[in-house]
Every structure is written in C-alpha cells, then in structure tokens.
Design an enzyme around this catalytic site. Structure first.
Site, PDB file in Angstrom:
ATOM      1  N   LYS A   1     -62.337 -18.013  10.897  1.00 27.20           N
ATOM      2  CA  LYS A   1     -63.330 -17.065  10.864  1.00 27.20           C
ATOM      3  C   LYS A   1     -64.748 -17.527  10.526  1.00 27.20           C
ATOM      4  CE  LYS A   1     -61.909 -13.764  11.075  1.00 27.20           C
ATOM      5  NZ  LYS A   1     -61.932 -12.960  12.458  1.00 27.20           N
TER       6      LYS A   1
ATOM      7  N   ASP B   1     -57.680 -21.042  13.207  1.00 31.20           N
ATOM      8  CA  ASP B   1     -57.303 -20.337  14.561  1.00 31.20           C
ATOM      9  C   ASP B   1     -57.099 -21.314  15.756  1.00 31.20           C
ATOM     10  OD1 ASP B   1     -57.359 -17.072  14.445  1.00 31.20           O
ATOM     11  OD2 ASP B   1     -59.018 -18.089  13.066  1.00 31.20           O
TER      12      ASP B   1
ATOM     13  N   ARG C   1     -52.721  -9.745  13.821  1.00 31.34           N
ATOM     14  CA  ARG C   1     -53.828 -11.000  13.591  1.00 31.34           C
ATOM     15  C   ARG C   1     -53.439 -11.999  12.621  1.00 31.34           C
ATOM     16  NH1 ARG C   1     -54.724 -10.796   8.436  1.00 31.34           N
ATOM     17  NH2 ARG C   1     -56.449 -12.560   8.877  1.00 31.34           N
ATOM     18  N   GLY C   2     -54.155 -13.096  12.924  1.00 32.48           N
ATOM     19  CA  GLY C   2     -53.735 -14.158  12.345  1.00 32.48           C
ATOM     20  C   GLY C   2     -53.226 -15.356  13.243  1.00 32.48           C
ATOM     21  N   ALA C   3     -53.497 -16.556  13.359  1.00 28.78           N
ATOM     22  CA  ALA C   3     -53.201 -17.394  14.454  1.00 28.78           C
ATOM     23  C   ALA C   3     -51.646 -17.457  14.609  1.00 28.78           C
ATOM     24  CB  ALA C   3     -53.942 -18.877  14.354  1.00 28.78           C
TER      25      ALA C   3
END
Length: 356
Positions: free
Chosen positions: A260, A249, A57-59
């Site tokens: 988020k 993101d 996860r995480g852009a």
C-alpha cells in the site's frame, strides 16, 4: 493451544455448499466499519465486481476469491451448454476476467493460473473440473490459514522485545482465512497474554488503517492507536514506536516489496531511526516471474480524487494523483516473515517462489 492455526475471527470469506448449489459469501469491506454486511455471490462477474470496488481486498484474500470464483465460472460455463470447446472458451473468458480484476497484488492472477493448470486435464468434463476447482480452492484456504499461524510464530520471534509496533494499511484477519500476515504476530502475542500495542497509520487515501486495522484490533481487545503517516517518524524518534511490520501485495525475485502506498515512507523512517522494518507475507505473495519492483504495474485511481479527500477541500482546477501502491527496495527490509521462517534481504529461499 494459541499457537495452532485458528480461523479468522472475522470470517471475511467462506464457501457454502457444493459446487452445484454453493455460493461464495463475502464480508463487504467497503462498508466497514459502519456496516457489517455479507454478500452471497453466485456468479464470477459478481466476484470480479466485488474485487474491483474493494468489497474483497488484501492479497491473500484476493487469491482465495479468485480461486473460488473459478468454481462459479465453471458452473456458469456448464449452464450455458454447447460443445465442450464452447464451454471451455466460456470458462477461460471468465477466468481471465477474474485474474485481471486488479493489477497489482500477485496472489490473484497466481491463484487463478495455478488452479486452472491443476485442473486442466479435466477440461473435457466440466462437472469433474468444477468439483476439482472447489477442492483446490479449499486446499488453498487451509494452506493460507496454516501460513498465517506460522507467520504469527516467526513474526513474534522476529519482533524480539519490541511491543509497540507500527503497521500500515490492513493485513490482518480481514484479508486472510486466519489471523493475517502483519497483524498475526500481534494476535499471537496478545493470545499468549503479553502486553502489545499497535500503532496504525491511517493509510491514505482509503484509510484502511483507520477504518479496518483499528476496527479489527479493537474487536480483538488489542490496544491500537491511529496516527497520521506524517506523525509516525516523529514517534519513532521519541521511542514510542519500536518496530514496524507490514504486509505485501507482491514480493519480487530481488526482494522488492510492493505494498500500500506509504509503505516506502515507513521503511525510510525505520532506517533513519535504526528500527526493524519487517515484511510479513505467505508464499502466495512471492512472484517468481517478476525480477524487481521496477516492472510492476502500480494501480492508480486517476480521476477519482474527490473520493479520497474531505468533501469540499480540493480547490477547483487542482489535479490529484492517486497511486494505490508503492515499491520498497529490498535494501530497506530488515526481514521477511513467511511460513518458512524469517529471511534476510538477499536470502530468500527458492521454495518461496515454488508453484502453489
């Protein structure tokens, strides 16, 4: 030298081996902080599943996972055999699955599209294309690591004298190949020996601030206090928080920030209390094709509400709403911190939207 481009101390993603026999190794973030488990992925479908269940996860890390997933996709297409056209169709089908594994963070589809475009001339030679895809992904990884180091320097400067800093969600060493984006300035200040204190929103509904940000900062020896989102504005009023810095993101052409869910509230609280609200992100998070946040697809996890609430706390028959992201208007951003420097709203250089 602490201002260099260090690798992530957590190594959330790594490619091992060559294109023929290699695999993508991922730290399963869905299990943190209780268990540190690494997953060796040999198929693009596994990578898609890991993205969808938030193991990765995480852009920035999503973009890298997509790029390395293309190596697996090309290898699988070759293994299926058939004509070059059939192999190309198999690769494109897998590439589309990677690009659309999650809808909101732009780094994933942008990296997949850029890697496909950069190697398209080799589509007739699957082996050569697989090697080129691996080289492209490795170059992107180095680019992102260097971006983290530059964001750390520019962010530390943008914070000025602020040393008690609120952050939201997790945008550190777990989501990049370096120190992170929003957390990178804190890592750098700490490495320089300066006293810095992080305040981490718990980040409902998946508690990334509590589970991930607090965990990684504690490992790094950086003081961190977790607070409920509802507590942060009051702490700002008391002067206990001096600035906020978040990741992103997706950042649109007009500067709107998709991040988020809960980020918008942090920005509003900062504006109400006259505090800097900083957004830290690399070029790969800037979306040249999105005019504003109004058109961004916001991921919702409808029907899965009990996953995000304490067991047994939701009255029977009461619905839940689970947006995973929200949009913060550009007017609320004090500065965007990128590898190119610190930029004010309405002053985003065109280079941020250039092809990867």
């Amino acid at each position: 030298m602490v201002d260099a481009a260090p690798a992530s101390p957590l190594a959330p993603l790594a490619w091992q081996g060559g294109w023929q026999d290699g695999c993508l190794v991922l730290l399963d973030q869905a299990l943190l902080p209780a268990h540190e488990q690494r997953l060796a992925r040999n198929t693009s479908a596994q990578v898609v599943a890991d993205i969808q269940r938030l193991a990765v996860r995480g852009a920035p890390l999503l973009g890298l996972a997509g790029a390395y997933g293309l190596v697996l996709a090309q290898r699988e297409a070759l293994a299926e055999g058939g004509s070059p056209a059939a192999q190309q169709a198999g690769f494109e089908r897998r590439a589309a699955a990677l690009a659309h594994a999650r809808p909101t963070a732009v780094n994933l589809p942008r990296a997949v599209a850029a890697a496909c475009d950069a190697t398209h001339a080799l589509a007739h030679d699957g082996a050569a294309r697989a090697q080129a895809l691996l080289a492209w992904a490795q170059a992107l990884e180095q680019q992102e690591r260097e971006a983290c180091a530059a964001i750390a320097r520019h962010g530390a400067q943008a914070l000025g004298s602020a040393r008690r800093v609120l952050t939201h969600c997790n945008a550190g060493a777990l989501v990049t190949p370096g120190w992170g984006t929003a957390l990178a300035p804190l890592y750098l200040l700490h490495a320089r020996g300066e006293a810095v204190e992080a305040w981490a929103d718990e980040t409902r509904p998946l508690l990334q601030g509590l589970r991930l940000t607090a965990w990684e900062l504690a490992r790094a020896g950086i003081p961190c206090t977790v607070v409920a989102e509802g507590a942060a504005p009051g702490l700002m009023r008391q002067g206990r928080i001096q600035a906020a810095i978040v990741g992103a993101d997706r950042i649109c052409r007009n500067g709107d920030v998709v991040n988020k869910v809960g980020t918008y509230g942090v920005a509003l609280a900062c504006r109400a209390h006259g505090l800097p609200f900083l957004v830290a992100a690399p070029r790969s998070t800037f979306d040249p094709g999105m005019a504003s946040g109004e058109a961004v697809v916001i991921e919702e996890r409808a029907g899965d509400g009990d996953r995000y609430l304490l067991p047994g706390t939701r009255p029977q028959g009461v619905a839940t709403c689970e947006p995973a992201f929200d949009v913060t208007p550009a007017a609320l951003v004090s500065a965007y911190i990128t590898e190119l420097g610190s930029h004010g709203p309405g002053d985003l250089p065109e280079a941020l939207f250039a092809p990867l």
